[in-house]
Design a protein around this motif. Structure first.
Motif, PDB file in Angstrom:
ATOM      1  N   SER A  39       0.815  -1.220   0.000  1.00  0.00           N
ATOM      2  CA  SER A  39       0.000   0.000   0.000  1.00  0.00           C
ATOM      3  C   SER A  39       0.846   1.267   0.000  1.00  0.00           C
ATOM      4  O   SER A  39       0.404   2.309  -0.498  1.00  0.00           O
ATOM      5  CB  SER A  39      -0.933   0.002   1.217  1.00  0.00           C
ATOM      6  OG  SER A  39      -0.221   0.243   2.416  1.00  0.00           O
ATOM      7  N   SER A  40       2.069   1.207   0.565  1.00  0.00           N
ATOM      8  CA  SER A  40       2.907   2.405   0.589  1.00  0.00           C
ATOM      9  C   SER A  40       3.925   2.427  -0.543  1.00  0.00           C
ATOM     10  O   SER A  40       4.599   3.444  -0.750  1.00  0.00           O
ATOM     11  CB  SER A  40       3.653   2.509   1.927  1.00  0.00           C
ATOM     12  OG  SER A  40       4.567   1.443   2.091  1.00  0.00           O
ATOM     13  N   SER A  43       4.166   5.467  -3.043  1.00  0.00           N
ATOM     14  CA  SER A  43       4.487   6.827  -2.583  1.00  0.00           C
ATOM     15  C   SER A  43       5.741   7.410  -3.233  1.00  0.00           C
ATOM     16  O   SER A  43       5.708   8.546  -3.731  1.00  0.00           O
ATOM     17  CB  SER A  43       4.621   6.842  -1.055  1.00  0.00           C
ATOM     18  OG  SER A  43       3.359   6.674  -0.451  1.00  0.00           O
ATOM     19  N   LEU A 160       4.242  -0.192   6.217  1.00  0.00           N
ATOM     20  CA  LEU A 160       4.305   1.078   5.505  1.00  0.00           C
ATOM     21  C   LEU A 160       5.745   1.548   5.346  1.00  0.00           C
ATOM     22  O   LEU A 160       6.146   2.048   4.292  1.00  0.00           O
ATOM     23  CB  LEU A 160       3.495   2.133   6.251  1.00  0.00           C
ATOM     24  CG  LEU A 160       1.968   1.957   6.272  1.00  0.00           C
ATOM     25  CD1 LEU A 160       1.333   3.007   7.167  1.00  0.00           C
ATOM     26  CD2 LEU A 160       1.384   2.027   4.874  1.00  0.00           C
ATOM     27  N   ALA A 164       7.655   1.717   1.576  1.00  0.00           N
ATOM     28  CA  ALA A 164       8.145   2.990   1.046  1.00  0.00           C
ATOM     29  C   ALA A 164       9.657   2.955   0.829  1.00  0.00           C
ATOM     30  O   ALA A 164      10.160   3.406  -0.208  1.00  0.00           O
ATOM     31  CB  ALA A 164       7.769   4.128   2.000  1.00  0.00           C
ATOM     32  N   LEU A 245       2.589  10.469   3.233  1.00  0.00           N
ATOM     33  CA  LEU A 245       2.435   9.421   2.237  1.00  0.00           C
ATOM     34  C   LEU A 245       2.064   9.972   0.865  1.00  0.00           C
ATOM     35  O   LEU A 245       2.406   9.378  -0.160  1.00  0.00           O
ATOM     36  CB  LEU A 245       1.383   8.411   2.694  1.00  0.00           C
ATOM     37  CG  LEU A 245       1.830   7.461   3.813  1.00  0.00           C
ATOM     38  CD1 LEU A 245       0.632   6.779   4.449  1.00  0.00           C
ATOM     39  CD2 LEU A 245       2.808   6.415   3.279  1.00  0.00           C
ATOM     40  N   VAL A 268       9.014   8.828   4.209  1.00  0.00           N
ATOM     41  CA  VAL A 268       7.891   8.056   4.736  1.00  0.00           C
ATOM     42  C   VAL A 268       8.360   7.096   5.816  1.00  0.00           C
ATOM     43  O   VAL A 268       7.707   6.920   6.855  1.00  0.00           O
ATOM     44  CB  VAL A 268       7.186   7.296   3.594  1.00  0.00           C
ATOM     45  CG1 VAL A 268       6.067   6.415   4.146  1.00  0.00           C
ATOM     46  CG2 VAL A 268       6.628   8.274   2.573  1.00  0.00           C
ATOM     47  N   THR A 272       6.863   6.470   9.626  1.00  0.00           N
ATOM     48  CA  THR A 272       6.151   5.231   9.950  1.00  0.00           C
ATOM     49  C   THR A 272       7.039   4.231  10.683  1.00  0.00           C
ATOM     50  O   THR A 272       6.575   3.504  11.559  1.00  0.00           O
ATOM     51  CB  THR A 272       5.598   4.594   8.671  1.00  0.00           C
ATOM     52  OG1 THR A 272       6.663   4.380   7.732  1.00  0.00           O
ATOM     53  CG2 THR A 272       4.552   5.496   8.029  1.00  0.00           C
TER      54      THR A 272
END
Length: 445
Positions: A39-40, A43, A160, A164, A245, A268, A272
Motif C-alpha cells: 500500500s505504501s 508513494s 508502511l 516505502a 504518504l 515516509v 512510519t
C-alpha cells in the motif's frame, strides 16, 4: 494504514480444522506486513507519475484519498465476513484483488488507471488486514498469549515503512522504476496465495454472511465523554500520515532539494518506522497515559519539521519527522486503545467502525485539501498551513486530555472526601435514589 486488530472468538477446540500448522503464525504475520508494504510502495513513485503525466498536486491527493475510500469501505462492509465464510476464502479473494491492482499499477499509463489500481488496492487491503488480524488470534501459540496483539499493532506501520523504503531503493537504483516494484510485489502475493492455500481453516462457517455486510457504526451516549477528547489526536496523527504518504516526497524534492527517489521512501520510513518502534516499545502502557504525551510529540515534531523546511535544513526536518513518528505511534496506541478499553463486548464492532471512520477521514480529507492548497498557493505556503493546522489540532487534543485528567482527579478527591460521611450515615429511604443517580446521569450524556 490498517484497521485495529479484530476481536474474534476462537473456534471450538474440537474443530478438526483447528489443527495447528507449525510455522503458520509467522507466515500470516508476514502476509499482513506485505499488504501494508504494497500500500505504501507507490508513494516514492508519485513524483515520477506527476512528471510523466503532468497532473497537479490536488489530483495526486485525490489518488491517495481513493485508496482510503476503498480501504474504509472494505473495512466497514466485509470486516466481519471471514467470521461467516471462513478466513481462507476471504484471504484468497483479497490476495486475488491485490494482484489485479498490481497488474493495473504495472500497465498504468495515465492517472485514471492509477486511480483504479488504488481503489482496488484499498478494498483488498481492508479485507485482508481484518481477516489476517483475526487469523493471527486464531493461530496464536498457547505458550505466547498476547503475541497476536503485538504483531497486529506493530505490523501496519512496519509494513508502511518497509514498502516505502524498498520502493525508493528500487526506483533509484533498479531498472524500470515504475514497474519493477510491482513485479516483485506480484510475486510475493503469489507466494502468499500458496501459503493461504496450505494453511488450516481456523473459523467455522456460520450463517449471517449477508447480514454482516451491513455497516454498523455507533457512538453510545455513555461513551461520548471518553471518545470526544481522543478525536483531535486521531485526526492530527492520521492527517500527518496522509501528508507524508501523499505529498512528503514532493516536499522533500521541491523545498529541500532532495531529488533522489530514495529520499522519498526515506521520508515516509522516518515517520512510519519510528511510529512502529514507538508502538512496540509502548505497547504495555495504559492508553490514557499516552494520550497527552502523544499529542505533545505530534505538535512539537510537526513544528520542528516545519522549521526545517522553512530554513532549508533537511536534518532539522528529519529530526522533526522522528519526533512526529514517536507521537504518531503513541497516538495509535492511545486512541485505539481507548476505544478498546471503554467499549463493551457487544459495542465493539460499531465503536471500532466509528474509530476507523474518524481515522481514515482524518487521513484522506486533509490530504486532498492540502493538494488543492499546493496547487493554488504553492508547495511552501501550503506545507506551512498544513503543518500549523496539525500542530493546532494536536494542541487541542493535549488541552482536552489535560482538562479531562484534572476533572477525573477532582472527582476522585470528591469521592474520597465523601466516603467517611457515606459510611457513617444511616440507611434511609433516599439511599436507593442516590445509588441510581450515576446510571441515570450516564444515560443522559
Amino acid at each position: 494504514m490498517s484497521a485495529p486488530p479484530a476481536v474474534t472468538a476462537r473456534p471450538p477446540a474440537g474443530d478438526p480444522r483447528r489443527a495447528p500448522w507449525k510455522g503458520a503464525f509467522p507466515y500470516v504475520g508476514a502476509i499482513l506486513v506485505l499488504f501494508l508494504a504494497a500500500s505504501s510502495a507507490p508513494s516514492p513513485l508519485y513524483a515520477i507519475y506527476q512528471q510523466q503525466w503532468h497532473f497537479t498536486a490536488w489530483v495526486l491527493s485525490v489518488v491517495f484519498a481513493l485508496y482510503v475510500v476503498g480501504l474504509l469501505g472494505s473495512l466497514l462492509v466485509v470486516g466481519a465476513l471471514s467470521d461467516h465464510l471462513g478466513r481462507r476464502p476471504v484471504l484468497a479473494a483479497a490476495i486475488g484483488l491485490e494482484m489485479v491492482a498490481l497488474v493495473l499499477f504495472y500497465v498504468a499509463g495515465d492517472v485514471f488507471v492509477l486511480s483504479a489500481a488504488r481503489v482496488l488496492q484499498g478494498i483488498a487491503t481492508g479485507a485482508a488486514t481484518t481477516t489476517l488480524s483475526a487469523t493471527l488470534v486464531d493461530l496464536e501459540p498457547s505458550h505466547a498469549r498476547g503475541r497476536a496483539g503485538v504483531i497486529t499493532s506493530v505490523s501496519p506501520l512496519t509494513g508502511l515503512a518497509l514498502g516505502a523504503l524498498g520502493s525508493g531503493v528500487l526506483v533509484e537504483f533498479g531498472p524500470a522504476p515504475t514497474r519493477l516494484v510491482y513485479t516483485l510485489l506480484f510475486g510475493a502475493m503469489a507466494l502468499a496465495a500458496v501459503i493461504v492455500a496450505l494453511m488450516p481453516e481456523t473459523s467455522l462457517r456460520r450463517p449471517g454472511a449477508a447480514a454482516s455486510l451491513r455497516p454498523r457504526v455507533a457512538m453510545p451516549a455513555h461513551l461520548r465523554a471518553d471518545i470526544v477528547p481522543v478525536v483531535p489526536a486521531m485526526i492530527a496523527g492520521w492527517a500527518l500520515a496522509g501528508m507524508y504518504l501523499s505529498l512528503g516526497p514532493s516536499v522533500a524534492a521541491e523545498l529541500l532539494g532532495l531529488r533522489s527517489h530514495l529520499i522519498g521512501g526515506v521520508v515516509v520510513t522516518l515517520l512510519t518506522g519510528t511510529g512502529a518502534l514507538a508502538v512496540f516499545l509502548l505497547r504495555s502502557r495504559p492508553a490514557p497515559s499516552l494520550l497527552a504525551p502523544s499529542s505533545a510529540l505530534l505538535g512539537l515534531g510537526t513544528l520542528i519539521s516545519l522549521a526545517g523546511v522553512a530554513d532549508d535544513l533537511a536534518w532539522l526536518a528529519a529530526v522533526g519527522t522522528v519526533v512526529s513518528g514517536l507521537g504518531m505511534g503513541a497516538s495509535v496506541l492511545a486512541t485505539f486503545g481507548t476505544f478498546a478499553r471503554i467499549a463493551k463486548p457487544h459495542e465493539r464492532s460499531e465503536v471500532f467502525a466509528l474509530a476507523n471512520i474518524i481515522a481514515y477521514l482524518g487521513n484522506s480529507v486533509p490530504s486532498v485539501l492540502g493538494g488543492i492548497a499546493v496547487t493554488v498557493l504553492g508547495v511552501r505556503t501550503a506545507t506551512g498551513i498544513y503543518a500549523l493546522a496539525i500542530a493546532v489540532i494536536a494542541a487541542t487534543a493535549l488541552v482536552l486530555r489535560l482538562s479531562r485528567t484534572r476533572a477525573e482527579r477532582r472527582a476522585v478527591v470528591a469521592r474520597a472526601a465523601e466516603a467517611p460521611t457515606a459510611t457513617e450515615a444511616p440507611a434511609t429511604a433516599e439511599a436507593p435514589a442516590t445509588a441510581e443517580a450515576p446510571a441515570t446521569v450516564a444515560s443522559c450524556h
